[in-house]
Write a protein that holds these residues in place. Sequence first.
Motif, PDB file in Angstrom:
ATOM      1  N   GLU A  42       0.832  -1.213   0.000  1.00 18.33           N
ATOM      2  CA  GLU A  42       0.000   0.000   0.000  1.00 18.33           C
ATOM      3  C   GLU A  42       0.864   1.259   0.000  1.00 18.33           C
ATOM      4  N   ALA A  83      -4.663   3.856  -1.872  1.00 20.01           N
ATOM      5  CA  ALA A  83      -3.870   2.647  -2.143  1.00 20.01           C
ATOM      6  C   ALA A  83      -4.422   1.455  -1.358  1.00 20.01           C
ATOM      7  N   ILE A  84      -4.835   1.712  -0.119  1.00 20.27           N
ATOM      8  CA  ILE A  84      -5.418   0.625   0.691  1.00 20.27           C
ATOM      9  C   ILE A  84      -6.689   0.110   0.011  1.00 20.27           C
ATOM     10  N   LEU A 141      -5.653  -2.131  -2.867  1.00 23.51           N
ATOM     11  CA  LEU A 141      -5.151  -3.437  -2.412  1.00 23.51           C
ATOM     12  C   LEU A 141      -6.278  -4.288  -1.821  1.00 23.51           C
ATOM     13  N   LEU A 160      -0.499  -1.132   8.990  1.00 26.01           N
ATOM     14  CA  LEU A 160       0.209  -1.823   7.891  1.00 26.01           C
ATOM     15  C   LEU A 160       1.427  -2.582   8.416  1.00 26.01           C
TER      16      LEU A 160
END
Lengths: 254, 412
Positions: free
Chosen positions: B74, B198-199, B202, B316
Amino acid sequence: MKVKVGVDLGSAAIKVVLTDGAAILWRGQTPTAPGQEILAKKVLKKGLSELGLTESAVTKVVATGYGKGLCGLAEERVDEITANATGLYRLSQGQGRLIVNIGGQDLKIIHLDERGRVADFKMNDKCAAGTGRFFELAARLLDVPLADFGALSEKASSVVTLNSTCVVFAESEMVSLMATGVTAGDIASALQTSVARRVASLVGSANLGAGVWLDGGPALNKGLVKALADELLAEVFVLPEPQYTVAFGAAITV
Amino acid sequence: MTEPLDRLSRLLLKAKAKALAEENETLAWFRRRPDYRPEFEYFLNIVGQGDLAAIADRAGRPVIALLCNQSPLELIVAAGFQPVKIASGSLAETSFSGFGWPALTCPVVKGLLTRLAFKSSSRSVPIVAPATCDWVAKFGEMARFALPAPPSVAYLDLPRFKQDPFSQKKWLSEVYKLKNYLEDLRGGPITRANLLAAIADLNAAYAAFLSLKAARLKGQLSLSWFLLIVGSFFGDTPRRWAENARRLTFKSNGSNSLAKVFLAGSPIFFPNFKLPALMEEAGLTTVADDLCSSERIFPPGQVLEDSSLPGLLASLAGRYHQGCLCPTFGDNDRRINNILGQKNEAGFTGVVFTVLKGCHPYDLESSLLEPALKERNLRFLRLETDYAAEDRQNLLTRLEAFGQSLKGEPGF
C-alpha cells in the motif's frame, strides 16, 4: 485358468509376473532396453506359453515402475510404492511392516500399517547413490557378476571404507583402491557396508521391532543383507525372489 | 584480453535466450491445457516479470522491485510506484550463475543475479528488500560482487521475533524508513489520502484473490492456473488485476477428489511449473497453500481502527510483520495453526511440502512441521527439488503413491 499380469518396468530390468491373485504362477525378466513394450510382450508370451495358456487367459495387465507410461499393453497403472507395499504384504503373509527396496536408480523405505497400507515412505532424490546402479558399476569394475558379490565379500580380509556412495566419486575411489592392491573381496565388502549405511540414514530411528524386508534385485546379495542387519541392528528378511515383489503387487493392487 | 569477456557475454546471451524459451514453453503449456479459457489470456500476458520496463509502461508508473513480501504494498502504491516482486524460477538463469557461488545457493537469488545481468539498465530500478533469510540479506552484497552495474538495494531490517513488543516497534520504525525512502524517490510526501486510496486498491485485489481461493477450494480452478493468476498480480496495477480477476467466472466440474492436499514450503515462481504439473498428473487436488509466491502475497485483511496517517502506518506494519508466516521468523507457531485452521473447511487430508534445494529455512521448517501435522492425522510428503527436469519421474512416483495413500487402501 485365468491369470492377472503385473509388469514392472524398472530402470534396470523389466519384470513380468503371472498370478491367479493369490500366488505367483510364473515370473520372468529381461534387461531394460529401448522398445520396452515389445520386450514386456515377449516375456509375457513366454510366460503364457510355459503355463500352457493363450492371451485369452489374461484378465488384466497392470503396469508399474518408471516405464509404466510406455507400456501400452497395460489397462491399468499403479505407482511402484503402492505395488511394492501390496506385493510384499501379501507374500510375507502379512508380516512386513518396513520395506527397503533397492531399485536400479532409487532407494525406497516404505512403512506399512497393520493392514498392509502405505503408512509413510521415503525415497532418495535424483542422485543414484546407494542404488542398484552403484552395484552395477562395481560389478563392472571388479569384473564379477552381481550374483557373486555376497560370496566375494565373505573373502574380505581387511576393513576398507569407501568415502562416498556417490556413483561418480565411488568409481574413482574403487579404481584407486584396486591400484593399491586392495582385494576385490575387501572392496565388495566396503561397498555393501557403504550402501547399508546409506539405507540406515534413510530408515533413521524407525521402529524395527518387526524386522526389515529387503527387496529389489540387490536383495539377492547375501553380503548386503548381512551388512544391513549389522548396520540397522535388526533382523533383515528377504523373500525367495525379491525382484518380483513389485510386479506381483501391481497385478493384485488394482 | 577481451576474449574471456566476449565469451561471458555470449554465454549470457545464450542464457537469456534459453530463459525466454522456458517462459514461452510454459505459456504454450498453459494454452494447450484442456482447462484453458480465453479469459485467462490477460494473466498469461502479464505474468512474466523479466521485463520491468514493460510492466512500468503497462502500469503507467515507475517500478519498485521487491524481494520478499514484508514491504507494505500500500505504501509503495501510495507513493505512485508499481510494486513488482522479483524472483527467478528459470533453470537457465539459475544455471548461468551456478559457478562462483556455493552449490546450495538459493536458486531464486542465483537466477535473479543472472536476470539483472541481462540488462545494463538494471541500475535504474531500485530494489527494496526486507532482510528475511540469509540469501536475501546477502543479495545486495552478492549483486555488488557479481554485476558490473549493480542495482540499488534498500534494506529493511526485519526483526525475527514478531511477538516481541520491541521488535514490533523496531519494525514500525523500518516502515517509516521505507516511507521516507519512497518520498525521497518520489520527490513529495505520501499523504493520508494517497494511502487510503492505495489501501482501497489493495483491498479490491484482496477481495478478487479471495474469489480465486474460493474457486480453487471448490475444485473449479486448478493449482497451476491458481498459481499463475495469483503470481501475475505484480504484472499490472492492483486495481486492473483485480478487475480482470473478478471478471472470471467459475463453474462446478462435478468432480469430488479423494486426494485433497495443502501445498506448503518454498515458493514456486514462473516459469517453473514442474511441481504443480506433476501434482496434477498424480491426481492430487490442491485446495489451499501457504506459499509466499501464492496465497501469502496477500496478507490477511486489514482492520482500520485508527485512520490517521500514523494509525494507518502502524496497522500496515503489524499486518505485514505479525501476519507473516515466513519460516525465517523465530516465533512462528501460526504457520501450523494456519494449516490446521483450514483443514476442516478445505477438507484436505495431506500436506505436500516442497523444499527448493538451497532454501534452508524451509528445509528446517519441514522437520518441525512434519511431526506436528502427523499428530493431527494429516499425511505429510516432503519433496526436495530444484528447477531441473531430471527428477520428474522420481517426484511423480512419490506424488502418485502419496495420492494413493490419501485415497485409502489398495484394492485387495
